[in-house]
Design a protein around this motif. Structure first.
Motif, PDB file in Angstrom:
ATOM      1  N   ARG A  29      -4.652   5.712  -1.021  1.00 21.54           N
ATOM      2  CA  ARG A  29      -3.216   5.983  -1.107  1.00 21.54           C
ATOM      3  C   ARG A  29      -2.424   4.682  -1.194  1.00 21.54           C
ATOM      4  O   ARG A  29      -1.440   4.589  -1.941  1.00 21.54           O
ATOM      5  CB  ARG A  29      -2.761   6.807   0.102  1.00 21.54           C
ATOM      6  N   ARG A  30      -2.865   3.674  -0.451  1.00 18.39           N
ATOM      7  CA  ARG A  30      -2.185   2.382  -0.490  1.00 18.39           C
ATOM      8  C   ARG A  30      -2.260   1.784  -1.891  1.00 18.39           C
ATOM      9  O   ARG A  30      -1.273   1.246  -2.401  1.00 18.39           O
ATOM     10  CB  ARG A  30      -2.826   1.434   0.533  1.00 18.39           C
ATOM     11  N   MET A  31      -3.437   1.888  -2.517  1.00 20.00           N
ATOM     12  CA  MET A  31      -3.598   1.342  -3.858  1.00 20.00           C
ATOM     13  C   MET A  31      -2.767   2.105  -4.874  1.00 20.00           C
ATOM     14  O   MET A  31      -2.222   1.519  -5.817  1.00 20.00           O
ATOM     15  CB  MET A  31      -5.080   1.361  -4.253  1.00 20.00           C
ATOM     16  N   LYS A  32      -2.636   3.421  -4.685  1.00 19.55           N
ATOM     17  CA  LYS A  32      -1.779   4.215  -5.571  1.00 19.55           C
ATOM     18  C   LYS A  32      -0.329   3.746  -5.480  1.00 19.55           C
ATOM     19  O   LYS A  32       0.377   3.655  -6.487  1.00 19.55           O
ATOM     20  CB  LYS A  32      -1.862   5.698  -5.199  1.00 19.55           C
ATOM     21  N   LEU A  33       0.103   3.437  -4.271  1.00 19.40           N
ATOM     22  CA  LEU A  33       1.477   2.957  -4.074  1.00 19.40           C
ATOM     23  C   LEU A  33       1.662   1.569  -4.685  1.00 19.40           C
ATOM     24  O   LEU A  33       2.712   1.278  -5.265  1.00 19.40           O
ATOM     25  CB  LEU A  33       1.812   2.936  -2.584  1.00 19.40           C
ATOM     26  N   ILE A  34       0.650   0.714  -4.581  1.00 20.72           N
ATOM     27  CA  ILE A  34       0.740  -0.618  -5.190  1.00 20.72           C
ATOM     28  C   ILE A  34       0.819  -0.499  -6.719  1.00 20.72           C
ATOM     29  O   ILE A  34       1.634  -1.170  -7.363  1.00 20.72           O
ATOM     30  CB  ILE A  34      -0.448  -1.491  -4.759  1.00 20.72           C
ATOM     31  N   ASP A  35      -0.028   0.354  -7.292  1.00 16.35           N
ATOM     32  CA  ASP A  35       0.017   0.564  -8.742  1.00 16.35           C
ATOM     33  C   ASP A  35       1.382   1.087  -9.170  1.00 16.35           C
ATOM     34  O   ASP A  35       1.949   0.652 -10.186  1.00 16.35           O
ATOM     35  CB  ASP A  35      -1.071   1.550  -9.169  1.00 16.35           C
ATOM     36  N   ALA A  36       1.924   2.032  -8.385  1.00 13.90           N
ATOM     37  CA  ALA A  36       3.246   2.586  -8.691  1.00 13.90           C
ATOM     38  C   ALA A  36       4.314   1.514  -8.533  1.00 13.90           C
ATOM     39  O   ALA A  36       5.253   1.428  -9.345  1.00 13.90           O
ATOM     40  CB  ALA A  36       3.541   3.765  -7.767  1.00 13.90           C
ATOM     41  N   GLY A  37       4.171   0.688  -7.502  1.00 17.35           N
ATOM     42  CA  GLY A  37       5.149  -0.375  -7.280  1.00 17.35           C
ATOM     43  C   GLY A  37       5.182  -1.374  -8.419  1.00 17.35           C
ATOM     44  O   GLY A  37       6.252  -1.799  -8.857  1.00 17.35           O
ATOM     45  N   GLU A  62       6.682  10.756   1.095  1.00 15.44           N
ATOM     46  CA  GLU A  62       7.190   9.594   1.814  1.00 15.44           C
ATOM     47  C   GLU A  62       6.408   9.356   3.106  1.00 15.44           C
ATOM     48  O   GLU A  62       6.307   8.224   3.588  1.00 15.44           O
ATOM     49  CB  GLU A  62       8.682   9.759   2.100  1.00 15.44           C
ATOM     50  N   ARG A  63       5.863  10.404   3.673  1.00 14.73           N
ATOM     51  CA  ARG A  63       5.052  10.244   4.885  1.00 14.73           C
ATOM     52  C   ARG A  63       3.891   9.292   4.630  1.00 14.73           C
ATOM     53  O   ARG A  63       3.572   8.443   5.468  1.00 14.73           O
ATOM     54  CB  ARG A  63       4.517  11.606   5.325  1.00 14.73           C
ATOM     55  N   TYR A  64       3.276   9.413   3.463  1.00  9.87           N
ATOM     56  CA  TYR A  64       2.162   8.529   3.139  1.00  9.87           C
ATOM     57  C   TYR A  64       2.645   7.127   2.783  1.00  9.87           C
ATOM     58  O   TYR A  64       1.906   6.152   2.950  1.00  9.87           O
ATOM     59  CB  TYR A  64       1.346   9.119   1.994  1.00  9.87           C
ATOM     60  N   PHE A  65       3.870   7.019   2.286  1.00 10.38           N
ATOM     61  CA  PHE A  65       4.420   5.684   2.026  1.00 10.38           C
ATOM     62  C   PHE A  65       4.500   4.903   3.331  1.00 10.38           C
ATOM     63  O   PHE A  65       4.011   3.764   3.429  1.00 10.38           O
ATOM     64  CB  PHE A  65       5.808   5.782   1.397  1.00 10.38           C
ATOM     65  N   TYR A  66       5.124   5.514   4.335  1.00 10.38           N
ATOM     66  CA  TYR A  66       5.322   4.812   5.609  1.00 10.38           C
ATOM     67  C   TYR A  66       4.036   4.687   6.419  1.00 10.38           C
ATOM     68  O   TYR A  66       3.999   3.970   7.417  1.00 10.38           O
ATOM     69  CB  TYR A  66       6.413   5.519   6.413  1.00 10.38           C
ATOM     70  N   GLU A  67       3.002   5.329   5.980  1.00 12.33           N
ATOM     71  CA  GLU A  67       1.687   5.144   6.574  1.00 12.33           C
ATOM     72  C   GLU A  67       1.182   3.728   6.311  1.00 12.33           C
ATOM     73  O   GLU A  67       0.466   3.142   7.141  1.00 12.33           O
ATOM     74  CB  GLU A  67       0.719   6.162   5.966  1.00 12.33           C
ATOM     75  N   SER A  68       1.562   3.165   5.165  1.00 13.31           N
ATOM     76  CA  SER A  68       1.072   1.845   4.760  1.00 13.31           C
ATOM     77  C   SER A  68       2.143   0.762   4.725  1.00 13.31           C
ATOM     78  O   SER A  68       1.827  -0.422   4.900  1.00 13.31           O
ATOM     79  CB  SER A  68       0.410   1.933   3.382  1.00 13.31           C
ATOM     80  N   PHE A  69       3.410   1.140   4.492  1.00 13.54           N
ATOM     81  CA  PHE A  69       4.452   0.144   4.301  1.00 13.54           C
ATOM     82  C   PHE A  69       5.708   0.484   5.097  1.00 13.54           C
ATOM     83  O   PHE A  69       6.107   1.646   5.164  1.00 13.54           O
ATOM     84  CB  PHE A  69       4.810   0.028   2.811  1.00 13.54           C
ATOM     85  N   ALA A  70       6.328  -0.544   5.659  1.00 14.60           N
ATOM     86  CA  ALA A  70       7.532  -0.330   6.463  1.00 14.60           C
ATOM     87  C   ALA A  70       8.740  -0.031   5.596  1.00 14.60           C
ATOM     88  O   ALA A  70       9.639   0.716   5.980  1.00 14.60           O
ATOM     89  CB  ALA A  70       7.805  -1.559   7.327  1.00 14.60           C
TER      90      ALA A  70
END
Length: 225
Positions: A29-37, A62-70
């Protein structure tokens, strides 16, 4: 009482769900957010991005966003580090394959990796060259530290040539760090201009233009300028 899903239970107990551990799912999930970012920050810019939009691009809540990033700034930092770490790893692998005494081949190979990375991902180029300077002072300082790491790589590569000096350049006046900094700076500005034009010119042509600068420095060091 609401029944908990198998995935929720697995997360609570630390067990594997469908053969994948909770830590592995978090990393995915973190990598998915980095790719999206990288896609969002590199196309519309950091200051127009929202957590909601980033999550939509990643296909996560958004719950998974805040799981990895503030916050979005933390994600941007992760995107920047992912881009620079990937580029550094590619450069190191290429340079290790090149003959140590063939400076021209090593330089051309390194430049090809650098410009190809930007050609394949214009979004990464924008983040690395533009957006990182607009977020805050801490990221500006991070970009300088990253720049210094690339300067060190080039300095190590070019030091044998620099230490030879030249008939018109006393060795006491030469500084390998300053010369490497100037060369890296010229490549970055060249890349910024190329990216601004949409990376339309072929990578091979851009590499040869950059090589003119490197060869010019090498000629001055080997001969009386």
């Amino acid at each position: 009482m609401n029944a908990k899903s198998p995935e929720t239970l697995a997360k609570a107990t630390g067990r594997r769900y469908r053969g994948v551990s909770n830590e592995e799912r978090m990393a995915e999930r973190r990598m998915k957010l980095i790719d999206a970012g990288i896609k969002v920050f590199g196309s519309t810019g950091y200051h127009t991005a929202t957590v909601k939009g980033l999550c939509q691009e990643a296909g996560l809540t958004e719950r998974y966003f805040y799981e990895s990033f503030a916050n979005a700034e933390a994600l941007f930092t992760a995107c920047y580090l992912h881009i620079t770490d990937t580029l550094r790893d590619k450069l190191q692998k290429i340079l290790l394959k090149v003959e140590a005494d063939d400076l021209e081949q090593a330089t051309r190979a390194g430049l090809n990796v650098f410009f190809t990375q930007f050609k394949e991902s214009p979004e990464a180029a924008r983040i690395l060259l533009v957006e990182v300077l607009t977020v805050n002072r801490q990221l500006e300082e991070l970009s300088l530290k990253t720049l210094y790491s690339f300067v060190e790589m080039l300095e190590t590569l070019a030091r044998p040539l620099i230490e030879q000096g030249g008939a018109g350049v006393p060795k006491s006046q030469l500084n390998s760090t300053l010369l490497a900094s100037g060369l890296v700076g010229s490549v970055l500005y060249m890349a910024a201009r190329w990216a601004l034009d949409g990376c339309r010119q072929p990578v091979a042509d851009v590499v040869e233009n950059a090589m003119v600068i490197f060869k010019g420095v090498g000629h001055c060091l080997m001969n009386d300028c």
